[in-house]
Scaffold this motif. Structure first.
Motif, PDB file in Angstrom:
ATOM      1  N   VAL A 247       6.846   0.531  -6.127  1.00  0.00           N
ATOM      2  CA  VAL A 247       6.707  -0.593  -5.198  1.00  0.00           C
ATOM      3  C   VAL A 247       6.741  -0.074  -3.761  1.00  0.00           C
ATOM      4  N   GLN A 248       7.558   0.963  -3.536  1.00  0.00           N
ATOM      5  CA  GLN A 248       7.637   1.557  -2.199  1.00  0.00           C
ATOM      6  C   GLN A 248       6.270   2.065  -1.753  1.00  0.00           C
ATOM      7  N   GLN A 249       5.602   2.781  -2.673  1.00  0.00           N
ATOM      8  CA  GLN A 249       4.271   3.292  -2.340  1.00  0.00           C
ATOM      9  C   GLN A 249       3.297   2.158  -2.057  1.00  0.00           C
ATOM     10  N   THR A 251       4.059  -0.688  -0.916  1.00  0.00           N
ATOM     11  CA  THR A 251       4.405  -1.357   0.336  1.00  0.00           C
ATOM     12  C   THR A 251       3.746  -0.623   1.495  1.00  0.00           C
ATOM     13  N   ASP A 252       3.791   0.716   1.403  1.00  0.00           N
ATOM     14  CA  ASP A 252       3.172   1.521   2.459  1.00  0.00           C
ATOM     15  C   ASP A 252       1.655   1.355   2.474  1.00  0.00           C
ATOM     16  N   THR A 253       1.058   1.382   1.295  1.00  0.00           N
ATOM     17  CA  THR A 253      -0.387   1.203   1.182  1.00  0.00           C
ATOM     18  C   THR A 253      -0.625   0.148   0.119  1.00  0.00           C
ATOM     19  N   LEU A 258      -5.451   0.821  -2.134  1.00  0.00           N
ATOM     20  CA  LEU A 258      -5.426   1.911  -3.112  1.00  0.00           C
ATOM     21  C   LEU A 258      -6.625   1.822  -4.044  1.00  0.00           C
TER      22      LEU A 258
END
Lengths: 418, 309
Positions: A247-249, A251-253, A258
């Motif tokens: 989820v962190q990834q 959130t960033d992209t 993606l």
């Protein structure tokens, strides 16, 4: 008085917060009525709205329609303020999550009687959409357009991994198995994006597992139902198995980006993003139906409706216009622009053909399995808690089952206040 | 000598008394627009907020009197305690920008520095840039997969994080951006403060044998303390009102969002997204009181450390 002076006075009145100029102008012209029509998507749909308004005046020469654009970001704040002040547009666009509050607090005109009296055939619209704009047995809006969710996939990534493209026979097991095959975390490529997004992601699997978000009577949260939790678990498992970015990834992209960049092999997304993917250079993609869950096939359906302001000075004329908006003629005008799937039966074809490289028919066919976007009278009162809890559970910040049960308690408290 | 001064003053005071009524009128007439503006746009909303904090609102503007119910809810919600803590953490950490600003100001003030206006522009640029643009750029810098920060860290063999998506780092990531944005503004104030320090004090000190470090702590810092006081009061108030950067940088489905909300962000959630305007007003009133108390405390404490030359 000269025009200039009037214009100045009007400008002054608007500044002072009294936007009464347009309506008085409408009445002064001897039986001629001016309706205002509020909407938020000028870029894609402004042209169609303009044309619809003009066509309407052709058959109703005594009613002029002024379309009034407000960007979505400010649309509901402005609408709320103007509805409180008695000056909302006569007819305006409405969405599912906001509908409950507006209808239950008397800001919308119920139209069930008018529908019956004028024999408007609501069966021409998807039933789930009619239901979405019905509260306590009264219908408040006629559907304008709709969107469903499909399984977008990147053909190049599938080919490279030697995996067959998804089709209507897919189940959750196929999804999991193939997502794993398609993932290559070292290269930053993942099988699917398990983002904590409702409409695009977890609402669909909740319904596919036989769960629910809000009970049909709008009184109970479904998040403590084992089937609902099963629907959520599919996604947290996919993250755990590294078939999805964290989820962190995401959130960033965002998963949309993606997918556009070839980092996601699959991504469940609505028909409304078809134009985005169609316009992405180098993206070799297509779309398939959502895989079937343990209980059934399901996709969230959402769509807008045209509604009438409860305090409009011209309810009869406003109804005439809403009726026209729901006609085949008006829907055909919408379909020709290609921005949305028009709600009227049989007109989706035009939209489907607007982007021939995608199998957009998928979105239309799934209407039969569709479930209305989950709402209650005051959706906003629990949607933040919902998003927070599920985001936390998907990102490993909290045990999924415990988090869902906690959410159910908080949501039940919010629902009890409605 | 003294008698002459007194006589001259008396002579000047004589015609002034005759003019006093008129002056009184014109004085108030001149400040009237400002006072009116303050009253209408600052004081009246405060009064209204206090009133609204005792009411509950429906979405379309009907309100009912609920007494202290909003406040009772305010002190029982676990979310609020967390938001208050986050707000304090943010405000306290943003004070770390002050030493940095002093350093920047001192360097920019150094004699013989070339391209001074170029540096000043560079440091001041973040102040005039829109927060939305700042947030966007820093989001890219902080990106866990493609961000510049993690790329630089990878060069020295450190595995970076998703800085603004991890609950443990997100708030501090925002603190860094907040400090970065404020350094330019603070430095301008400190530069003015530094220029106000008489040169001859340094000359005297160096004749007496004081080195640059001693000069800094014995002359610069004490005489800069009024500026430091001013900046720290503003920084704390600004920190307590933290909203825009978090709102813009976090996005919605961010695992760090729920745990790192500030008071104003929570206020925005409640009042404008969930439509609980009365409850939101109560939050605003409490935040105002906290700000007031902290500011008063700072003013009280200034006697201990602020030197007015």
């Amino acid at each position: 008085m000269s025009r200039k002076v009037w214009a100045l006075l009007c400008a002054g009145a608007i500044v002072a917060g009294a936007a009464a100029c347009s309506s008085s102008e409408g009445e002064s012209a001897g039986g001629k009525v001016t309706l205002t029509y509020g909407y938020w998507d000028e870029k894609n749909q402004g042209q169609a709205m303009d044309k619809i308004a003009k066509e309407f005046t052709k058959t109703h020469p005594n009613i002029e329609v002024k379309i009034q654009f407000t960007p979505l970001k400010e649309y509901f704040t402005k609408l709320q303020t103007s509805a409180a002040g008695g000056s909302a547009p006569d007819v305006f666009w409405m969405n599912g999550p906001r509908f409950g509050v507006y209808a239950s607090q008397g800001a919308l005109l119920p139209i069930s009687d008018k529908i019956a009296a004028d024999k408007v055939d609501t069966a021409k619209f998807p039933k789930s959409l009619n239901d979405l704009y019905t509260l306590d047995g009264k219908q408040y809006g006629l559907p304008k357009d709709y969107d469903t969710v499909g399984l977008w996939y990147n053909k190049d990534l599938f080919d490279k991994a030697g995996v067959k493209y998804p089709d209507a026979t897919w189940t959750w097991d196929d999804l999991r198995e193939n997502a794993k095959k398609l993932s290559d975390p070292a290269k930053g490529v993942y099988g699917i994006g398990a983002a904590p997004w409702g409409q695009e992601v977890f609402y669909n699997t909740i319904f596919q597992a036989g769960g629910y978000v809000v009970s049909p009577d709008g009184k109970k949260s479904g998040y403590d139902d084992p089937a609902t939790i099963e629907g959520l678990k599919l996604w947290s498992d996919l993250i755990e198995e590294k078939s999805s970015p964290t989820v962190q990834q995401m959130t960033d992209t965002s998963p949309v980006e993606l997918f556009q960049n070839g980092k996601l092999a699959m991504w469940t997304d609505g028909s409304y993003d078809a134009t985005t993917y169609s316009g992405t250079e180098g993206l070799n993609a297509d779309v398939a139906p959502l895989p079937a869950g343990p209980k059934r096939k399901a996709t969230v359906i959402h769509g807008l409706a045209n509604v009438i302001y409860a305090k409009t000075e011209h309810p009869a004329e406003a109804w005439e216009f809403v009726k026209f908006l729901a006609s085949e003629q008006a829907n055909r005008i919408q379909a020709e622009t290609g921005a949305v799937i028009p709600a009227y039966e049989g007109l989706a074809d035009t939209w489907v053909k607007s982007m021939p490289k995608f199998n957009l028919q998928v979105f239309v066919d799934q209407v039969d399995d569709s479930v209305p976007y989950p709402i209650s009278k005051n959706t906003a009162a629990w949607s933040t808690a919902e998003l927070d809890a599920i985001t936390k559970a998907f990102s490993g910040g909290q045990d999924l089952e415990a988090g869902a049960k906690e959410l159910a308690t908080a949501m039940n408290a919010a629902l009890a206040k409605e | 000598m003294e008698g002459a001064v007194a006589r001259a003053a008396a002579a000047r005071a004589e015609p002034r008394r005759r003019l006093r009524d008129q002056e009184w009128f014109w004085g108030y007439a001149m400040i009237a627009p400002l006072v009116l503006g303050l009253g209408v746009f600052y004081l009246w909303p405060v009064v209204q907020s206090v009133y609204y904090s005792f009411t509950e609102w429906t979405l379309f503007g009907d309100s009912t009197w609920v007494g202290l119910a909003n406040y009772r809810e305010l002190f029982t919600g676990p979310e609020n305690a967390k938001a208050l803590k986050n707000t304090f953490v943010y405000a306290v950490w943003s004070l770390a920008g002050i030493p940095l600003s002093i350093l920047v100001a001192a360097l920019l003030n150094a004699r013989g520095l070339r391209l001074v206006s170029f540096y000043r522009t560079i440091y001041f640029l973040p102040v005039v840039t829109m927060p939305a643009a700042v947030a966007l750029i820093w989001r890219w810098l902080y990106n866990g997969d493609y961000g510049l920060i993690n790329y630089l860290l990878s060069l020295v063999g450190v595995q970076g994080k998703s800085w603004i998506a991890e609950p443990s780092t997100a708030l501090y990531a925002v603190v860094v951006v907040g400090i970065w944005m404020s350094v330019g503004y603070n430095a301008v104030i400190f530069m003015a403060g530094l220029q106000g320090i008489p040169r001859h004090l340094y000359e005297a000190a160096s004749i007496d044998g004081a080195g640059p470090v001693r000069q800094f702590f014995r002359i610069t810092l004490p005489l800069l303390s009024p500026s430091i006081f001013f900046v720290s009061v503003l920084t704390v108030i600004g920190g307590l009102q933290m909203f825009d950067l978090i709102y813009l940088m976090f996005g919605k489905a961010n695992p760090a969002y729920a745990d790192n909300k500030t008071v104003v962000l929570l206020f925005f959630n409640k009042a404008f997204e969930e439509g609980a305007k009365g409850y939101g007003a109560a939050m605003a009133v409490v935040l105002m009181l906290i700000t007031l108390v902290l500011t008063v405390v700072q003013f009280r404490m200034q006697k201990k450390w602020v030197h007015y030359a």
